[in-house]
Design a protein around this motif. Structure first.
Motif, PDB file in Angstrom:
ATOM      1  N   ARG A  16      42.369  29.666  52.564  1.00 16.28           N
ATOM      2  CA  ARG A  16      43.246  28.617  51.673  1.00 16.28           C
ATOM      3  C   ARG A  16      42.229  27.812  51.122  1.00 16.28           C
ATOM      4  O   ARG A  16      42.681  27.458  49.697  1.00 16.28           O
ATOM      5  N   ARG A  17      40.993  27.559  51.701  1.00 17.80           N
ATOM      6  CA  ARG A  17      40.175  26.518  50.958  1.00 17.80           C
ATOM      7  C   ARG A  17      39.509  27.426  49.775  1.00 17.80           C
ATOM      8  O   ARG A  17      39.380  26.948  48.540  1.00 17.80           O
ATOM      9  N   ALA A  18      39.381  28.766  49.866  1.00 18.58           N
ATOM     10  CA  ALA A  18      38.850  29.540  48.795  1.00 18.58           C
ATOM     11  C   ALA A  18      39.855  29.761  47.659  1.00 18.58           C
ATOM     12  O   ALA A  18      39.560  29.563  46.242  1.00 18.58           O
ATOM     13  N   GLU A  19      41.220  30.108  47.982  1.00 17.13           N
ATOM     14  CA  GLU A  19      42.108  29.892  46.912  1.00 17.13           C
ATOM     15  C   GLU A  19      42.350  28.712  46.327  1.00 17.13           C
ATOM     16  O   GLU A  19      42.454  28.728  45.015  1.00 17.13           O
ATOM     17  N   LEU A  20      42.326  27.477  46.901  1.00 12.22           N
ATOM     18  CA  LEU A  20      42.501  26.263  46.261  1.00 12.22           C
ATOM     19  C   LEU A  20      41.290  26.178  45.238  1.00 12.22           C
ATOM     20  O   LEU A  20      41.472  25.185  44.344  1.00 12.22           O
ATOM     21  N   ALA A  21      40.249  26.450  45.390  1.00 14.17           N
ATOM     22  CA  ALA A  21      39.123  26.462  44.496  1.00 14.17           C
ATOM     23  C   ALA A  21      39.171  27.586  43.247  1.00 14.17           C
ATOM     24  O   ALA A  21      38.275  27.506  42.548  1.00 14.17           O
ATOM     25  N   GLY A  22      40.152  28.437  43.488  1.00 10.39           N
ATOM     26  CA  GLY A  22      40.303  29.381  42.511  1.00 10.39           C
ATOM     27  C   GLY A  22      39.457  30.920  42.814  1.00 10.39           C
ATOM     28  O   GLY A  22      39.310  31.476  41.894  1.00 10.39           O
ATOM     29  N   ALA A  23      38.987  30.852  44.024  1.00  8.12           N
ATOM     30  CA  ALA A  23      38.637  32.258  44.513  1.00  8.12           C
ATOM     31  C   ALA A  23      39.533  33.078  45.047  1.00  8.12           C
ATOM     32  O   ALA A  23      40.631  32.831  45.077  1.00  8.12           O
ATOM     33  N   PHE A  24      39.216  34.289  45.313  1.00  3.07           N
ATOM     34  CA  PHE A  24      40.098  35.473  45.725  1.00  3.07           C
ATOM     35  C   PHE A  24      39.523  35.818  46.884  1.00  3.07           C
ATOM     36  O   PHE A  24      38.429  35.912  47.312  1.00  3.07           O
ATOM     37  N   ALA A  25      40.303  35.546  48.332  1.00  2.00           N
ATOM     38  CA  ALA A  25      40.029  35.785  49.399  1.00  2.00           C
ATOM     39  C   ALA A  25      41.114  36.601  50.311  1.00  2.00           C
ATOM     40  O   ALA A  25      42.186  36.362  49.931  1.00  2.00           O
ATOM     41  N   VAL A  26      40.527  37.556  51.241  1.00  2.00           N
ATOM     42  CA  VAL A  26      41.432  38.463  51.915  1.00  2.00           C
ATOM     43  C   VAL A  26      41.012  38.667  53.308  1.00  2.00           C
ATOM     44  O   VAL A  26      39.557  38.620  53.354  1.00  2.00           O
ATOM     45  N   VAL A  27      41.698  39.153  54.147  1.00  7.83           N
ATOM     46  CA  VAL A  27      41.235  39.493  55.523  1.00  7.83           C
ATOM     47  C   VAL A  27      40.948  41.035  55.275  1.00  7.83           C
ATOM     48  O   VAL A  27      42.132  41.841  55.083  1.00  7.83           O
ATOM     49  N   ALA A  28      39.744  41.472  55.446  1.00  4.19           N
ATOM     50  CA  ALA A  28      39.424  42.908  55.242  1.00  4.19           C
ATOM     51  C   ALA A  28      39.843  43.628  56.569  1.00  4.19           C
ATOM     52  O   ALA A  28      40.157  44.684  56.460  1.00  4.19           O
ATOM     53  N   ARG A  29      39.534  43.011  57.663  1.00  2.30           N
ATOM     54  CA  ARG A  29      39.623  43.510  58.803  1.00  2.30           C
ATOM     55  C   ARG A  29      39.743  42.426  60.034  1.00  2.30           C
ATOM     56  O   ARG A  29      39.485  41.494  59.734  1.00  2.30           O
ATOM     57  N   LYS A  30      41.079  42.750  60.469  1.00  2.00           N
ATOM     58  CA  LYS A  30      41.759  41.747  61.644  1.00  2.00           C
ATOM     59  C   LYS A  30      41.343  42.169  62.851  1.00  2.00           C
ATOM     60  O   LYS A  30      41.351  43.059  63.472  1.00  2.00           O
ATOM     61  N   GLY A  31      40.835  41.144  63.657  1.00  2.00           N
ATOM     62  CA  GLY A  31      40.396  41.154  64.916  1.00  2.00           C
ATOM     63  C   GLY A  31      41.164  40.470  65.708  1.00  2.00           C
ATOM     64  O   GLY A  31      42.431  40.140  65.771  1.00  2.00           O
ATOM     65  N   ASP A  32      40.517  40.075  66.957  1.00  5.14           N
ATOM     66  CA  ASP A  32      41.233  39.279  67.977  1.00  5.14           C
ATOM     67  C   ASP A  32      41.699  38.038  67.797  1.00  5.14           C
ATOM     68  O   ASP A  32      40.714  37.179  67.063  1.00  5.14           O
ATOM     69  N   ALA A  33      42.985  37.710  67.674  1.00  5.66           N
ATOM     70  CA  ALA A  33      43.536  36.615  67.154  1.00  5.66           C
ATOM     71  C   ALA A  33      42.949  35.183  67.766  1.00  5.66           C
ATOM     72  O   ALA A  33      42.904  34.049  66.899  1.00  5.66           O
ATOM     73  N   ARG A  34      42.584  35.345  69.055  1.00  2.00           N
ATOM     74  CA  ARG A  34      42.410  33.994  69.784  1.00  2.00           C
ATOM     75  C   ARG A  34      40.666  33.814  69.495  1.00  2.00           C
ATOM     76  O   ARG A  34      40.275  32.789  69.511  1.00  2.00           O
ATOM     77  N   ALA A  35      40.026  34.889  70.039  1.00  3.67           N
ATOM     78  CA  ALA A  35      38.547  34.539  70.130  1.00  3.67           C
ATOM     79  C   ALA A  35      37.286  35.598  69.264  1.00  3.67           C
ATOM     80  O   ALA A  35      36.510  35.684  69.667  1.00  3.67           O
ATOM     81  N   GLY A  36      38.174  36.396  68.168  1.00  4.90           N
ATOM     82  CA  GLY A  36      37.203  37.446  67.468  1.00  4.90           C
ATOM     83  C   GLY A  36      36.204  36.763  66.766  1.00  4.90           C
ATOM     84  O   GLY A  36      36.382  35.818  66.174  1.00  4.90           O
ATOM     85  N   ALA A  37      34.888  37.408  66.635  1.00  5.53           N
ATOM     86  CA  ALA A  37      33.988  36.937  65.795  1.00  5.53           C
ATOM     87  C   ALA A  37      34.364  37.060  64.388  1.00  5.53           C
ATOM     88  O   ALA A  37      35.353  37.828  64.135  1.00  5.53           O
ATOM     89  N   VAL A  38      33.843  36.513  63.597  1.00  8.57           N
ATOM     90  CA  VAL A  38      33.907  36.449  62.178  1.00  8.57           C
ATOM     91  C   VAL A  38      32.749  36.820  61.307  1.00  8.57           C
ATOM     92  O   VAL A  38      31.690  36.283  61.548  1.00  8.57           O
ATOM     93  N   LEU A  39      32.798  37.763  60.197  1.00  9.51           N
ATOM     94  CA  LEU A  39      31.944  38.024  59.195  1.00  9.51           C
ATOM     95  C   LEU A  39      32.717  37.726  57.840  1.00  9.51           C
ATOM     96  O   LEU A  39      33.752  37.986  57.825  1.00  9.51           O
ATOM     97  N   VAL A  40      31.856  36.991  57.043  1.00  6.01           N
ATOM     98  CA  VAL A  40      32.444  36.684  55.805  1.00  6.01           C
ATOM     99  C   VAL A  40      31.455  37.272  54.697  1.00  6.01           C
ATOM    100  O   VAL A  40      30.277  36.803  54.684  1.00  6.01           O
ATOM    101  N   LYS A  41      32.017  38.176  53.982  1.00  8.42           N
ATOM    102  CA  LYS A  41      31.393  38.558  52.751  1.00  8.42           C
ATOM    103  C   LYS A  41      31.884  38.150  51.441  1.00  8.42           C
ATOM    104  O   LYS A  41      33.068  38.096  51.183  1.00  8.42           O
ATOM    105  N   VAL A  42      30.658  37.566  50.711  1.00  8.65           N
ATOM    106  CA  VAL A  42      30.993  36.923  49.291  1.00  8.65           C
ATOM    107  C   VAL A  42      30.492  37.846  48.452  1.00  8.65           C
ATOM    108  O   VAL A  42      29.259  38.280  48.459  1.00  8.65           O
ATOM    109  N   PHE A  43      31.223  38.133  47.350  1.00  4.12           N
ATOM    110  CA  PHE A  43      30.883  39.028  46.194  1.00  4.12           C
ATOM    111  C   PHE A  43      31.042  37.951  44.993  1.00  4.12           C
ATOM    112  O   PHE A  43      31.853  37.363  44.779  1.00  4.12           O
TER     113      PHE A  43
END
Length: 116
Positions: A16-43
């Motif tokens: 939501r923060r990215a989209e509000l600032a005019g960027a495009f963001a998407v979940v490319a891989r969905k992990g555990d909803a409660r406690a999955g680790a996160v990787l953020v790839k920026v292009f």
């Protein structure tokens, strides 16, 4: 004691923060909803450069972000992500495309200190 949001809510807020600032963001891989680790790839399409951020926790429970790979191309980072996903099937991957190369992370980010 630091309370952390569930991963799915945290990821939604990042997108939501990215989209509000005019960027495009998407979940490319969905992990555990409660406690999955996160990787953020920026292009950054202008610079044709990609960066990857991985979350970590300090001893006091504070979340921060580091660059776990020295790769700068999407192919290098995608290969790293594939290796991580084999080890951790609960990992999330958020991809952000932004012409300024912003990551939209609000927690501290340790820059330019890749571990590989």
């Amino acid at each position: 004691m630091v309370l952390l949001l569930s991963t799915d809510i945290w990821v939604s807020a990042l997108i939501r923060r990215a989209e509000l600032a005019g960027a495009f963001a998407v979940v490319a891989r969905k992990g555990d909803a409660r406690a999955g680790a996160v990787l953020v790839k920026v292009f950054n399409p202008r610079a044709r450069e990609a960066r990857l951020y991985g979350e970590a926790l300090r001893g006091d429970g504070e979340r921060f972000w580091m660059q776990p790979s020295s790769g700068k191309t999407e192919q290098d980072l995608d290969a790293y992500i594939a290796r991580v996903a084999k080890i951790d099937p609960d990992v999330w991957v958020v991809e952000i495309e932004d012409v300024e190369g912003r990551h939209f992370l609000v927690e501290p980010v340790e820059k330019d200190q890749p571990t590989t």
